[in-house]
Write a protein that holds these residues in place. Sequence first.
Motif, PDB file in Angstrom:
ATOM      1  N   GLY A 135       0.810  -1.217   0.000  1.00 54.21           N
ATOM      2  CA  GLY A 135       0.000   0.000   0.000  1.00 54.21           C
ATOM      3  C   GLY A 135       0.837   1.259   0.000  1.00 54.21           C
ATOM      4  N   GLY A 136       2.094   1.134   0.411  1.00 55.70           N
ATOM      5  CA  GLY A 136       3.025   2.246   0.331  1.00 55.70           C
ATOM      6  C   GLY A 136       2.863   3.323   1.374  1.00 55.70           C
ATOM      7  N   ARG A 137       2.062   3.093   2.416  1.00 55.22           N
ATOM      8  CA  ARG A 137       1.831   4.141   3.403  1.00 55.22           C
ATOM      9  C   ARG A 137       2.723   4.007   4.638  1.00 55.22           C
ATOM     10  NH1 ARG A 137      -1.693   7.557   2.146  1.00 55.22           N
ATOM     11  NH2 ARG A 137      -1.550   8.470   4.247  1.00 55.22           N
ATOM     12  N   THR A 138       3.290   2.815   4.849  1.00 50.76           N
ATOM     13  CA  THR A 138       4.117   2.584   6.027  1.00 50.76           C
ATOM     14  C   THR A 138       5.534   2.203   5.615  1.00 50.76           C
ATOM     15  OG1 THR A 138       2.200   1.824   7.304  1.00 50.76           O
ATOM     16  CG2 THR A 138       4.367   1.261   8.160  1.00 50.76           C
ATOM     17  N   LEU A 139       6.493   2.961   6.121  1.00 49.50           N
ATOM     18  CA  LEU A 139       7.907   2.692   5.905  1.00 49.50           C
ATOM     19  C   LEU A 139       8.459   2.058   7.175  1.00 49.50           C
ATOM     20  CD1 LEU A 139      10.372   3.325   3.936  1.00 49.50           C
ATOM     21  CD2 LEU A 139      10.768   5.324   5.404  1.00 49.50           C
ATOM     22  N   HIS A 192       2.549  11.004   5.025  1.00 50.02           N
ATOM     23  CA  HIS A 192       1.668  12.168   5.070  1.00 50.02           C
ATOM     24  C   HIS A 192       2.059  13.052   3.892  1.00 50.02           C
ATOM     25  CE1 HIS A 192      -0.337  11.633   9.024  1.00 50.02           C
ATOM     26  NE2 HIS A 192       0.736  10.909   9.263  1.00 50.02           N
ATOM     27  N   GLY A 193       1.266  13.001   2.836  1.00 53.43           N
ATOM     28  CA  GLY A 193       1.618  13.750   1.641  1.00 53.43           C
ATOM     29  C   GLY A 193       2.882  13.189   1.011  1.00 53.43           C
ATOM     30  N   LYS A 194       3.894  14.046   0.860  1.00 51.90           N
ATOM     31  CA  LYS A 194       5.138  13.622   0.236  1.00 51.90           C
ATOM     32  C   LYS A 194       6.213  13.250   1.245  1.00 51.90           C
ATOM     33  CE  LYS A 194       4.590  16.138  -4.118  1.00 51.90           C
ATOM     34  NZ  LYS A 194       5.229  17.089  -5.078  1.00 51.90           N
ATOM     35  N   THR A 195       5.885  13.264   2.527  1.00 52.75           N
ATOM     36  CA  THR A 195       6.886  12.924   3.533  1.00 52.75           C
ATOM     37  C   THR A 195       6.309  11.899   4.504  1.00 52.75           C
ATOM     38  OG1 THR A 195       8.483  13.834   5.098  1.00 52.75           O
ATOM     39  CG2 THR A 195       6.264  14.787   5.118  1.00 52.75           C
ATOM     40  N   PHE A 196       7.083  11.587   5.539  1.00 50.24           N
ATOM     41  CA  PHE A 196       6.693  10.561   6.494  1.00 50.24           C
ATOM     42  C   PHE A 196       6.839  11.095   7.920  1.00 50.24           C
ATOM     43  CE2 PHE A 196       7.898   8.255   2.720  1.00 50.24           C
ATOM     44  CZ  PHE A 196       7.037   7.155   2.676  1.00 50.24           C
ATOM     45  N   ARG A 197       5.922  10.666   8.794  1.00 43.48           N
ATOM     46  CA  ARG A 197       5.988  11.006  10.208  1.00 43.48           C
ATOM     47  C   ARG A 197       6.190   9.741  11.019  1.00 43.48           C
ATOM     48  NH1 ARG A 197       0.635  14.968  10.394  1.00 43.48           N
ATOM     49  NH2 ARG A 197       1.383  16.495   8.852  1.00 43.48           N
ATOM     50  N   LEU A 198       6.794   9.892  12.199  1.00 44.32           N
ATOM     51  CA  LEU A 198       7.071   8.746  13.045  1.00 44.32           C
ATOM     52  C   LEU A 198       5.803   7.958  13.353  1.00 44.32           C
ATOM     53  CD1 LEU A 198       9.650  10.222  15.578  1.00 44.32           C
ATOM     54  CD2 LEU A 198      10.052   8.379  13.919  1.00 44.32           C
ATOM     55  N   GLY A 199       5.936   6.625  13.289  1.00 43.73           N
ATOM     56  CA  GLY A 199       4.842   5.730  13.596  1.00 43.73           C
ATOM     57  C   GLY A 199       5.225   4.768  14.706  1.00 43.73           C
ATOM     58  N   ALA A 200       4.599   3.615  14.717  1.00 46.42           N
ATOM     59  CA  ALA A 200       4.819   2.625  15.766  1.00 46.42           C
ATOM     60  C   ALA A 200       6.223   2.028  15.661  1.00 46.42           C
ATOM     61  CB  ALA A 200       3.771   1.524  15.678  1.00 46.42           C
ATOM     62  N   GLN A 201       6.640   1.434  16.764  1.00 42.47           N
ATOM     63  CA  GLN A 201       7.941   0.758  16.837  1.00 42.47           C
ATOM     64  C   GLN A 201       7.703  -0.644  17.393  1.00 42.47           C
ATOM     65  OE1 GLN A 201      11.260   1.294  20.032  1.00 42.47           O
ATOM     66  NE2 GLN A 201      11.492   3.003  18.591  1.00 42.47           N
ATOM     67  N   TYR A 202       8.485  -1.595  16.923  1.00 40.16           N
ATOM     68  CA  TYR A 202       8.296  -2.986  17.338  1.00 40.16           C
ATOM     69  C   TYR A 202       9.634  -3.596  17.751  1.00 40.16           C
ATOM     70  CZ  TYR A 202       4.063  -2.085  14.672  1.00 40.16           C
ATOM     71  OH  TYR A 202       2.906  -1.521  14.183  1.00 40.16           O
ATOM     72  N   ALA A 203       9.545  -4.714  18.465  1.00 42.84           N
ATOM     73  CA  ALA A 203      10.739  -5.403  18.943  1.00 42.84           C
ATOM     74  C   ALA A 203      10.844  -6.767  18.268  1.00 42.84           C
ATOM     75  CB  ALA A 203      10.686  -5.573  20.456  1.00 42.84           C
ATOM     76  N   TYR A 204      12.028  -7.058  17.759  1.00 39.09           N
ATOM     77  CA  TYR A 204      12.263  -8.294  17.012  1.00 39.09           C
ATOM     78  C   TYR A 204      13.309  -9.133  17.739  1.00 39.09           C
ATOM     79  CZ  TYR A 204      13.828 -11.389  13.235  1.00 39.09           C
ATOM     80  OH  TYR A 204      14.172 -12.479  12.492  1.00 39.09           O
ATOM     81  N   PRO A 205      13.050 -10.423  17.966  1.00 36.01           N
ATOM     82  CA  PRO A 205      14.017 -11.290  18.653  1.00 36.01           C
ATOM     83  C   PRO A 205      15.032 -11.877  17.674  1.00 36.01           C
ATOM     84  CG  PRO A 205      11.993 -12.512  18.271  1.00 36.01           C
ATOM     85  CD  PRO A 205      11.776 -11.127  17.690  1.00 36.01           C
ATOM     86  N   VAL A 206      16.283 -11.483  17.791  1.00 34.24           N
ATOM     87  CA  VAL A 206      17.323 -11.944  16.870  1.00 34.24           C
ATOM     88  C   VAL A 206      18.084 -13.101  17.506  1.00 34.24           C
ATOM     89  CG1 VAL A 206      19.093 -10.329  17.711  1.00 34.24           C
ATOM     90  CG2 VAL A 206      19.159 -11.122  15.327  1.00 34.24           C
ATOM     91  N   ASP A 207      18.573 -14.025  16.671  1.00 34.70           N
ATOM     92  CA  ASP A 207      19.333 -15.171  17.173  1.00 34.70           C
ATOM     93  C   ASP A 207      20.627 -14.714  17.834  1.00 34.70           C
ATOM     94  OD1 ASP A 207      17.329 -16.674  16.069  1.00 34.70           O
ATOM     95  OD2 ASP A 207      18.561 -17.619  14.524  1.00 34.70           O
ATOM     96  N   ALA A 208      21.086 -15.486  18.802  1.00 36.06           N
ATOM     97  CA  ALA A 208      22.282 -15.138  19.559  1.00 36.06           C
ATOM     98  C   ALA A 208      23.481 -14.947  18.633  1.00 36.06           C
ATOM     99  CB  ALA A 208      22.595 -16.233  20.575  1.00 36.06           C
ATOM    100  N   GLY A 209      24.163 -13.832  18.800  1.00 37.59           N
ATOM    101  CA  GLY A 209      25.370 -13.551  18.035  1.00 37.59           C
ATOM    102  C   GLY A 209      25.143 -12.994  16.645  1.00 37.59           C
TER     103      GLY A 209
END
Length: 339
Positions: free
Chosen positions: A169-173, A197-214
């Motif tokens: 949809g192109g609305r969320t970066l 928002h128009g031609k630019t972007f405003r801060l949205g939600a943030q998420y946490a991702y579990p990465v493998d050790a190392g």
Amino acid sequence: MRLRTVLATTTAALAAATCLSAAGPAGAAVQQHACSPSVSLDRFSDALDKTTYENTFVGNLSALAVDRDGSLAALSDRSALFDLDARTLAPRSVVPLADESGAALDSEGLVVDRDGTRLVTSENEPSIRRYSADGRILDRLPVPASLRVAPAGRAVSNGTFEGLTLLPGGRTLLASMEYALSGDSAGIVRFQTWQRHGKTFRLGAQYAYPVDAGLGVPEVQATPDGRLLVLERGFTAGVGNTVRLYLADPRRATDTGGVENLTGQSGVRLIKKTLLTDLVTCPSLGATAKQPQPNPLLDNIEGMAVTGHEKGRLKVLLVSDDNQNAVQTTRFYYLRVRV
């Protein structure tokens, strides 16, 4: 160590350096080149390894994107943006990038937006800037204070925005941090979003991702249904690279923008992930390595793009960053991924 002498790119070299998948029915080729039940390797290409184009080294590639005309945009972390022929990988143009003062970037993530502008991350600060197709800065996106490199924030140097993708949809970066913030558990990295928002972007939600050790997260790409393909990568001297491909779903994850320290506490739902493949299990297809690797096919894989789909599988292109190092290779990997 950086190479000071590189080879010139030629059309003949491009063709000769491409390793094609075995002949035969498509189903047989997929089975023969299976990395896992979900992922198969069609072929790889070393066509651009240690080449130059218009006096610019074609390497240090950290991101890929499909341009509006179907060509490939390939981003070097040395502030160069290449346009590549999608079939042969031959460079067609190169555009230098810089910050507002003309200084070089540590450019790592790339999106080609629907209007042809380029969104480019640099992990120095970190930052995301919008560039015109000819390399002019159009604007710069806001970044949460905590994600800035210390002492301005809590991010570690050389561990910030590596991946960048637009959701359907192109609305969320969405940008992926490579490593954890100071004060967060080492196995949790943050994914930041912006809303258009128009031609630019405003801060949205943030998420946490579990990465493998190392491991860290060098790249992330959206799938057509709003999930994410996430690369995880690490390196052990004398052993080589670890590269794993995950399918991740952020849609039920907690917004962690207001959570100062992520330490596995209750009430914070992490992004769920499912292993698609560890690339060490892929067939080598005759690939060679210039340094120890658990599979000679492997190298320092950093870039990824979804280039299409066919028969229920996504076409996914990966590229390795050779760091302009004699014992590393610029290598493209052509995968088919069932999600």
